[in-house]
Scaffold this motif. Structure first.
Motif, PDB file in Angstrom:
ATOM      1  N   GLU A 252       0.860  -1.047   0.000  1.00 19.92           N
ATOM      2  CA  GLU A 252      -0.101  -0.186   0.074  1.00 19.92           C
ATOM      3  C   GLU A 252       0.715   1.095  -0.019  1.00 19.92           C
ATOM      4  O   GLU A 252       0.371   2.228  -0.791  1.00 19.92           O
ATOM      5  CB  GLU A 252      -1.086   0.028   1.238  1.00 19.92           C
ATOM      6  CG  GLU A 252      -0.363  -0.105   2.487  1.00 19.92           C
ATOM      7  CD  GLU A 252      -0.201  -1.707   3.095  1.00 19.92           C
ATOM      8  OE1 GLU A 252      -0.209  -1.806   4.194  1.00 19.92           O
ATOM      9  OE2 GLU A 252      -0.154  -2.602   2.187  1.00 19.92           O
ATOM     10  N   LYS A 253       2.109   1.249   0.573  1.00 20.27           N
ATOM     11  CA  LYS A 253       3.005   2.456   0.688  1.00 20.27           C
ATOM     12  C   LYS A 253       3.736   2.674  -0.771  1.00 20.27           C
ATOM     13  O   LYS A 253       3.829   3.727  -1.253  1.00 20.27           O
ATOM     14  CB  LYS A 253       4.023   2.412   1.762  1.00 20.27           C
ATOM     15  CG  LYS A 253       3.304   2.227   3.149  1.00 20.27           C
ATOM     16  CD  LYS A 253       4.413   2.330   4.201  1.00 20.27           C
ATOM     17  CE  LYS A 253       3.862   2.475   5.456  1.00 20.27           C
ATOM     18  NZ  LYS A 253       5.142   2.232   6.512  1.00 20.27           N
ATOM     19  N   GLN A 256       0.931   3.973  -3.046  1.00 20.97           N
ATOM     20  CA  GLN A 256       0.762   5.449  -2.507  1.00 20.97           C
ATOM     21  C   GLN A 256       1.766   6.436  -3.129  1.00 20.97           C
ATOM     22  O   GLN A 256       1.490   7.432  -3.850  1.00 20.97           O
ATOM     23  CB  GLN A 256       0.577   5.853  -1.238  1.00 20.97           C
ATOM     24  CG  GLN A 256       0.300   7.124  -0.917  1.00 20.97           C
ATOM     25  CD  GLN A 256       0.459   7.269   0.882  1.00 20.97           C
ATOM     26  OE1 GLN A 256       0.542   6.347   1.501  1.00 20.97           O
ATOM     27  NE2 GLN A 256       0.186   8.180   1.247  1.00 20.97           N
ATOM     28  N   GLU A 260       1.345   9.006  -6.332  1.00 21.17           N
ATOM     29  CA  GLU A 260       1.545  10.410  -6.239  1.00 21.17           C
ATOM     30  C   GLU A 260       2.622  10.860  -7.340  1.00 21.17           C
ATOM     31  O   GLU A 260       2.417  12.252  -7.728  1.00 21.17           O
ATOM     32  CB  GLU A 260       2.591  10.739  -4.755  1.00 21.17           C
ATOM     33  CG  GLU A 260       1.579  10.618  -3.374  1.00 21.17           C
ATOM     34  CD  GLU A 260       0.429  11.592  -3.202  1.00 21.17           C
ATOM     35  OE1 GLU A 260       1.030  12.855  -3.813  1.00 21.17           O
ATOM     36  OE2 GLU A 260      -0.189  11.558  -2.633  1.00 21.17           O
ATOM     37  N   GLN A 269      -7.093   1.886  -4.794  1.00 19.85           N
ATOM     38  CA  GLN A 269      -6.653   2.164  -3.523  1.00 19.85           C
ATOM     39  C   GLN A 269      -7.653   1.736  -2.272  1.00 19.85           C
ATOM     40  O   GLN A 269      -6.934   1.294  -1.249  1.00 19.85           O
ATOM     41  CB  GLN A 269      -6.300   3.799  -3.168  1.00 19.85           C
ATOM     42  CG  GLN A 269      -4.902   3.993  -3.986  1.00 19.85           C
ATOM     43  CD  GLN A 269      -3.856   5.068  -3.426  1.00 19.85           C
ATOM     44  OE1 GLN A 269      -3.518   4.665  -2.165  1.00 19.85           O
ATOM     45  NE2 GLN A 269      -3.499   5.893  -4.043  1.00 19.85           N
TER      46      GLN A 269
END
Length: 285
Positions: A252-253, A256, A260, A269
């Motif tokens: 998930e990081k 993310q 971005e 997400q």
């Protein structure tokens, strides 16, 4: 700085993330996690390992997990360290298989009780049978940057294993920072050299986040032309034969970060966050 427009994230949590959990995760919980990850949009998920159940009890339900993945109609990867494991995977209808060999001699001995030479010879038999059945083959190279037993791992050590994989027609090669000690400069240099020496090979970055460098290392790998990365939901996993190493880089990081940067992955997400919460719940209970 040049970045790819699209990146493939290969989710490895259901296998690499769960395999070392001491308490057996119920098969139904594994199925729910896999289903949630599929709904989040992952094209490929590593879901099972056909090692002997006495060696890795957590993966004793590999055949049932494979049957479930086929029902979902998804692409999935299973670890098959030897011919016997591969035959079980073939019987279970697995479409993509993976093998592991360490770039470090000491690590390879401790991890699978084989010398690198013995492992490479065994891989040849696995690859031959897999090709006969037209399976997609993934080769993992572990400890590609440093080793907790030997220290720095040289490029030539990594190239030795990669060359063998390429010779036998492996479809993609995952380059692992198994103990999480790599840094962005080394990552960039190593992947750049691999891309130069093996221009027609698909490489995958596989990072652990022991020192908190994993996300910077992903950036460095992309700068070197890498467009595929392994990650594990909720950062689950680790290596029992690598003292001090923490879990895999968190899916998930990573998602993310790339979101971005406006890099496409086709991952939802909200569904991913739900999968991460569920992943944490099944190992905490």
């Amino acid at each position: 700085m040049q970045f790819p427009k699209q990146v493939e994230i290969i989710e490895v949590g259901p296998r690499d993330g769960l395999q070392n959990e001491k308490v057996f995760v119920p098969t139904e919980s594994k199925k729910r996690l896999i289903e949630k990850l599929a709904l989040a949009g992952f094209d490929r998920i590593e879901t099972a390992s056909f090692v002997h159940p006495k060696v890795v009890p957590q993966m004793a339900d590999a055949a049932e997990i494979a049957a479930f993945c086929r029902e979902l109609g998804m692409k999935f990867i299973a670890l098959t360290p030897n011919v016997k494991a591969l035959q079980r995977a073939i019987d279970a209808g697995v479409p993509q298989i993976a093998v592991f060999v360490g770039a470090s001699e000491t690590f390879n001995e401790k991890n699978i009780n084989r010398s690198i030479e013995q492992s490479l010879a065994e891989c040849a038999d696995v690859f031959q049978l897999a090709k006969k059945h037209q399976l997609f083959i993934r080769g993992y190279v572990s400890m590609c940057f440093s080793c907790p037993y030997e220290g720095d791992v040289t490029y030539e050590q990594v190239k030795r294993v990669v060359s063998h994989f390429v010779t036998y027609g492996v479809d993609e090669i995952s380059i692992g920072d198994t103990n999480g000690q790599a840094n962005p400069q080394l990552v960039y240099e190593r992947f750049s050299q691999l891309k130069k020496d093996f221009p027609n090979t698909q490489f995958v970055g596989h990072f652990h986040d022991t020192n908190g460098f994993a996300y910077a290392n992903i950036i460095a790998a992309m700068q070197a032309g890498i467009e595929k990365f392994d990650s594990s939901i909720a950062g689950l996993g680790g290596c029992p034969f690598s003292p001090g190493a923490t879990g895999n880089v968190s899916t998930e990081k990573v998602v993310q970060l790339l979101e971005e940067m406006k890099i496409a992955m086709n991952i939802k997400q909200d569904a991913l966050k739900e999968a991460a919460l569920f992943a944490k719940s099944i190992i905490e209970n």
